[in-house]
Motif scaffolding. Sequence first.
Motif, PDB file in Angstrom:
ATOM      1  N   SER A  29       0.750  -1.231   0.064  1.00  0.00           N
ATOM      2  CA  SER A  29      -0.017  -0.120   0.146  1.00  0.00           C
ATOM      3  C   SER A  29       0.855   1.031   0.286  1.00  0.00           C
ATOM      4  CB  SER A  29      -0.873  -0.038   1.095  1.00  0.00           C
ATOM      5  OG  SER A  29      -1.820  -1.053   1.151  1.00  0.00           O
ATOM      6  N   GLU A  30       1.703   1.247   0.757  1.00  0.00           N
ATOM      7  CA  GLU A  30       2.757   2.360   0.827  1.00  0.00           C
ATOM      8  C   GLU A  30       3.456   2.632  -0.403  1.00  0.00           C
ATOM      9  OE1 GLU A  30       3.683   2.102   5.593  1.00  0.00           O
ATOM     10  OE2 GLU A  30       5.219   1.707   4.183  1.00  0.00           O
ATOM     11  N   ALA A  31       3.878   1.485  -1.073  1.00  0.00           N
ATOM     12  CA  ALA A  31       4.642   1.702  -2.267  1.00  0.00           C
ATOM     13  C   ALA A  31       3.578   2.174  -3.480  1.00  0.00           C
ATOM     14  CB  ALA A  31       5.133   0.207  -2.921  1.00  0.00           C
ATOM     15  N   ASP A  32       2.430   1.614  -3.526  1.00  0.00           N
ATOM     16  CA  ASP A  32       1.257   2.302  -4.233  1.00  0.00           C
ATOM     17  C   ASP A  32       1.122   3.746  -4.426  1.00  0.00           C
ATOM     18  OD1 ASP A  32      -0.691  -0.943  -4.314  1.00  0.00           O
ATOM     19  OD2 ASP A  32       1.395  -0.174  -5.536  1.00  0.00           O
ATOM     20  N   THR A  33       1.127   4.017  -2.983  1.00  0.00           N
ATOM     21  CA  THR A  33       0.934   5.472  -2.712  1.00  0.00           C
ATOM     22  C   THR A  33       2.074   6.391  -2.976  1.00  0.00           C
ATOM     23  OG1 THR A  33      -0.562   5.004  -0.721  1.00  0.00           O
ATOM     24  CG2 THR A  33       0.347   7.397  -0.617  1.00  0.00           C
ATOM     25  N   ALA A  34       3.326   5.937  -2.731  1.00  0.00           N
ATOM     26  CA  ALA A  34       4.432   6.763  -3.061  1.00  0.00           C
ATOM     27  C   ALA A  34       4.510   6.763  -4.672  1.00  0.00           C
ATOM     28  CB  ALA A  34       5.977   5.887  -2.670  1.00  0.00           C
ATOM     29  N   LYS A  35       3.964   5.851  -5.374  1.00  0.00           N
ATOM     30  CA  LYS A  35       4.094   5.556  -6.953  1.00  0.00           C
ATOM     31  C   LYS A  35       3.009   6.920  -7.514  1.00  0.00           C
ATOM     32  CE  LYS A  35       3.796   2.677 -11.016  1.00  0.00           C
ATOM     33  NZ  LYS A  35       3.510   1.258 -11.190  1.00  0.00           N
ATOM     34  N   THR A  36       1.876   6.752  -6.811  1.00  0.00           N
ATOM     35  CA  THR A  36       0.912   7.597  -7.100  1.00  0.00           C
ATOM     36  C   THR A  36       1.249   9.216  -6.739  1.00  0.00           C
ATOM     37  OG1 THR A  36      -0.826   6.051  -6.381  1.00  0.00           O
ATOM     38  CG2 THR A  36      -1.496   8.526  -6.851  1.00  0.00           C
ATOM     39  N   GLU A  37       2.096   9.265  -5.724  1.00  0.00           N
ATOM     40  CA  GLU A  37       2.298  10.844  -5.609  1.00  0.00           C
ATOM     41  C   GLU A  37       3.407  10.867  -6.490  1.00  0.00           C
ATOM     42  OE1 GLU A  37       1.415  10.846  -0.703  1.00  0.00           O
ATOM     43  OE2 GLU A  37       3.675  10.775  -1.323  1.00  0.00           O
ATOM     44  N   LEU A  38       4.390  10.156  -6.830  1.00  0.00           N
ATOM     45  CA  LEU A  38       5.463  10.521  -7.670  1.00  0.00           C
ATOM     46  C   LEU A  38       5.021  10.874  -9.099  1.00  0.00           C
ATOM     47  CD1 LEU A  38       8.473  10.710  -8.510  1.00  0.00           C
ATOM     48  CD2 LEU A  38       8.483   8.076  -8.794  1.00  0.00           C
ATOM     49  N   ASN A  39       3.961   9.855  -9.668  1.00  0.00           N
ATOM     50  CA  ASN A  39       3.388  10.287 -10.900  1.00  0.00           C
ATOM     51  C   ASN A  39       2.771  11.609 -10.849  1.00  0.00           C
ATOM     52  OD1 ASN A  39       4.269   7.743 -11.838  1.00  0.00           O
ATOM     53  ND2 ASN A  39       2.338   6.793 -11.328  1.00  0.00           N
ATOM     54  N   SER A  40       1.959  11.962  -9.852  1.00  0.00           N
ATOM     55  CA  SER A  40       1.353  13.260  -9.727  1.00  0.00           C
ATOM     56  C   SER A  40       2.177  14.303  -9.754  1.00  0.00           C
ATOM     57  CB  SER A  40       0.679  13.115  -8.318  1.00  0.00           C
ATOM     58  OG  SER A  40      -0.019  14.497  -8.212  1.00  0.00           O
ATOM     59  N   THR A  41       3.099  14.233  -8.939  1.00  0.00           N
ATOM     60  CA  THR A  41       4.218  15.398  -8.863  1.00  0.00           C
ATOM     61  C   THR A  41       5.094  15.519 -10.159  1.00  0.00           C
ATOM     62  OG1 THR A  41       6.035  14.096  -8.279  1.00  0.00           O
ATOM     63  CG2 THR A  41       4.928  15.278  -6.532  1.00  0.00           C
ATOM     64  N   MET A  42       5.406  14.508 -11.250  1.00  0.00           N
ATOM     65  CA  MET A  42       5.953  14.447 -12.467  1.00  0.00           C
ATOM     66  C   MET A  42       4.961  15.205 -13.316  1.00  0.00           C
ATOM     67  SD  MET A  42       9.039  13.402 -12.040  1.00  0.00           S
ATOM     68  CE  MET A  42       9.418  13.551 -13.940  1.00  0.00           C
ATOM     69  N   THR A  43       3.692  14.824 -13.250  1.00  0.00           N
ATOM     70  CA  THR A  43       2.789  15.315 -14.069  1.00  0.00           C
ATOM     71  C   THR A  43       2.483  17.093 -13.960  1.00  0.00           C
ATOM     72  OG1 THR A  43       1.417  13.357 -14.127  1.00  0.00           O
ATOM     73  CG2 THR A  43       0.315  15.631 -14.861  1.00  0.00           C
ATOM     74  N   GLU A  44       2.654  17.474 -12.642  1.00  0.00           N
ATOM     75  CA  GLU A  44       2.468  18.841 -12.357  1.00  0.00           C
ATOM     76  C   GLU A  44       3.668  19.576 -12.898  1.00  0.00           C
ATOM     77  OE1 GLU A  44       1.219  22.433 -10.633  1.00  0.00           O
ATOM     78  OE2 GLU A  44       0.400  20.594 -11.245  1.00  0.00           O
ATOM     79  N   LYS A  45       5.096  18.721 -12.626  1.00  0.00           N
ATOM     80  CA  LYS A  45       6.246  19.632 -13.238  1.00  0.00           C
ATOM     81  C   LYS A  45       6.125  19.791 -14.725  1.00  0.00           C
ATOM     82  CE  LYS A  45      11.249  19.120 -13.252  1.00  0.00           C
ATOM     83  NZ  LYS A  45      12.231  18.245 -12.702  1.00  0.00           N
ATOM     84  N   GLU A  46       5.695  18.887 -15.374  1.00  0.00           N
ATOM     85  CA  GLU A  46       5.373  18.877 -16.843  1.00  0.00           C
ATOM     86  C   GLU A  46       4.446  20.098 -17.162  1.00  0.00           C
ATOM     87  OE1 GLU A  46       6.624  14.326 -17.667  1.00  0.00           O
ATOM     88  OE2 GLU A  46       4.395  15.090 -17.951  1.00  0.00           O
ATOM     89  N   SER A  47       3.288  20.052 -16.417  1.00  0.00           N
ATOM     90  CA  SER A  47       2.504  21.029 -16.728  1.00  0.00           C
ATOM     91  C   SER A  47       2.944  22.343 -16.367  1.00  0.00           C
ATOM     92  CB  SER A  47       1.244  20.855 -15.809  1.00  0.00           C
ATOM     93  OG  SER A  47       0.044  22.012 -15.737  1.00  0.00           O
ATOM     94  N   VAL A  48       3.619  22.665 -15.274  1.00  0.00           N
ATOM     95  CA  VAL A  48       4.261  23.977 -15.135  1.00  0.00           C
ATOM     96  C   VAL A  48       5.094  24.460 -16.094  1.00  0.00           C
ATOM     97  CG1 VAL A  48       5.455  25.408 -13.671  1.00  0.00           C
ATOM     98  CG2 VAL A  48       3.796  23.787 -12.731  1.00  0.00           C
ATOM     99  N   MET A  49       5.928  23.486 -16.516  1.00  0.00           N
ATOM    100  CA  MET A  49       7.077  23.717 -17.557  1.00  0.00           C
ATOM    101  C   MET A  49       6.361  24.171 -19.134  1.00  0.00           C
ATOM    102  SD  MET A  49      10.181  24.015 -18.495  1.00  0.00           S
ATOM    103  CE  MET A  49      11.138  23.152 -17.267  1.00  0.00           C
ATOM    104  N   LYS A  50       5.255  23.393 -19.272  1.00  0.00           N
ATOM    105  CA  LYS A  50       4.525  23.701 -20.439  1.00  0.00           C
ATOM    106  C   LYS A  50       3.938  25.078 -20.477  1.00  0.00           C
ATOM    107  CE  LYS A  50       1.032  22.232 -23.845  1.00  0.00           C
ATOM    108  NZ  LYS A  50       0.310  23.589 -23.771  1.00  0.00           N
ATOM    109  N   ASP A  51       3.549  25.528 -19.354  1.00  0.00           N
ATOM    110  CA  ASP A  51       2.790  26.888 -19.245  1.00  0.00           C
ATOM    111  C   ASP A  51       3.881  27.940 -19.133  1.00  0.00           C
ATOM    112  OD1 ASP A  51       0.387  25.920 -16.581  1.00  0.00           O
ATOM    113  OD2 ASP A  51       0.490  25.820 -18.771  1.00  0.00           O
ATOM    114  N   LEU A  52       5.102  27.659 -18.690  1.00  0.00           N
ATOM    115  CA  LEU A  52       6.266  28.587 -18.781  1.00  0.00           C
ATOM    116  C   LEU A  52       6.720  28.608 -20.258  1.00  0.00           C
ATOM    117  CD1 LEU A  52       8.208  27.777 -15.601  1.00  0.00           C
ATOM    118  CD2 LEU A  52       7.101  29.742 -15.964  1.00  0.00           C
ATOM    119  N   GLN A  53       6.642  27.558 -21.121  1.00  0.00           N
ATOM    120  CA  GLN A  53       7.205  27.541 -22.476  1.00  0.00           C
ATOM    121  C   GLN A  53       6.196  28.371 -23.216  1.00  0.00           C
ATOM    122  OE1 GLN A  53       7.285  23.447 -23.191  1.00  0.00           O
ATOM    123  NE2 GLN A  53       9.416  23.191 -22.764  1.00  0.00           N
TER     124      GLN A  53
END
Length: 294
Positions: free
Chosen positions: A33-57
């Motif tokens: 469960s902890e591994a799945d939660t960590a994976k979900t949080e990692l995917n979420s932060t990576m998606t947000e980082k890509e979103s912010v980068m696209k907005d800046l571009q």
Amino acid sequence: MENQKSSSSLKAVIAVLAILLVGSLVYIYKMTSEADTAKTELNSTMTEKESVMKDLQDLKSTYDAAISENTSMSDELIQERDKVVSLMSQLSKSKGDVASLSKYRTQFNSLQANMKVLMTENENLKLANTTLTTQRDSTVVVLGESRKNVEALTGQNEELSKAVEMGSKLTVLNTRGSAFKVRSSGKQIETDKASRADVLRVSFTIAENAIAKSGAKTFYVQVIDGKNNVMGDKNTENFGENTLTYSFVTNVEYENKTMQVTKDLKGKDFVKGTYFINIFDKGQLVSKTSFNLR
């Protein structure tokens, strides 16, 4: 008797193994469960980082397009574009944790707000220059004809005088307010926090006007703080039936060319909230803007 003892021992062993098995299953479920939660949080932060980068571009592309038009605001646009490029570089090197991504998103929102203001002012400046050029050209043509037909065109000359008077008024654009902290070395650092501010900076652009009268020009600047108080000198001037309370006066030597005017208003204990800046040419409001201190 011995069979009974063996049976009891076996049951005890089985009970211990069962307990260990249940404990192992619980531990494995928790870790999964902890591994799945960590994976979900990692995917979420990576998606947000890509979103912010696209907005800046996208923000950078908007500035690049505006800068290519080579208006009198190009230098200011380049400065804002460079802030976007710097933030993109910082974001690409970041680890992408939730706290840092929140900070980058906040900085992007601030840059985007500045971009909207600058784009509006840039369009207004281009429109004003186009209008002034058209007025100047049409005025020159009409004046040339008027010299040949003074008596026949008396009525038209009166209308022309009115058009020249309107066209000769100065246009104030790109009004901006900001706060700065002054270090002991004298270096000024822009801030949006009221508690850190030592000085407020007011800047505006006087547009080029070939038919305006050159020479000394006086503008009255009114700065109103977050509690609706007029800051600065708080002097009063009467213009006909109207009374103006202003923060300071700025005098410039206008030479019919676009010029930038900047003046600092010192103070202390700045309050939080929205600050309003009004620029007056005598008793007429010619430009206004606002900004926030938190």
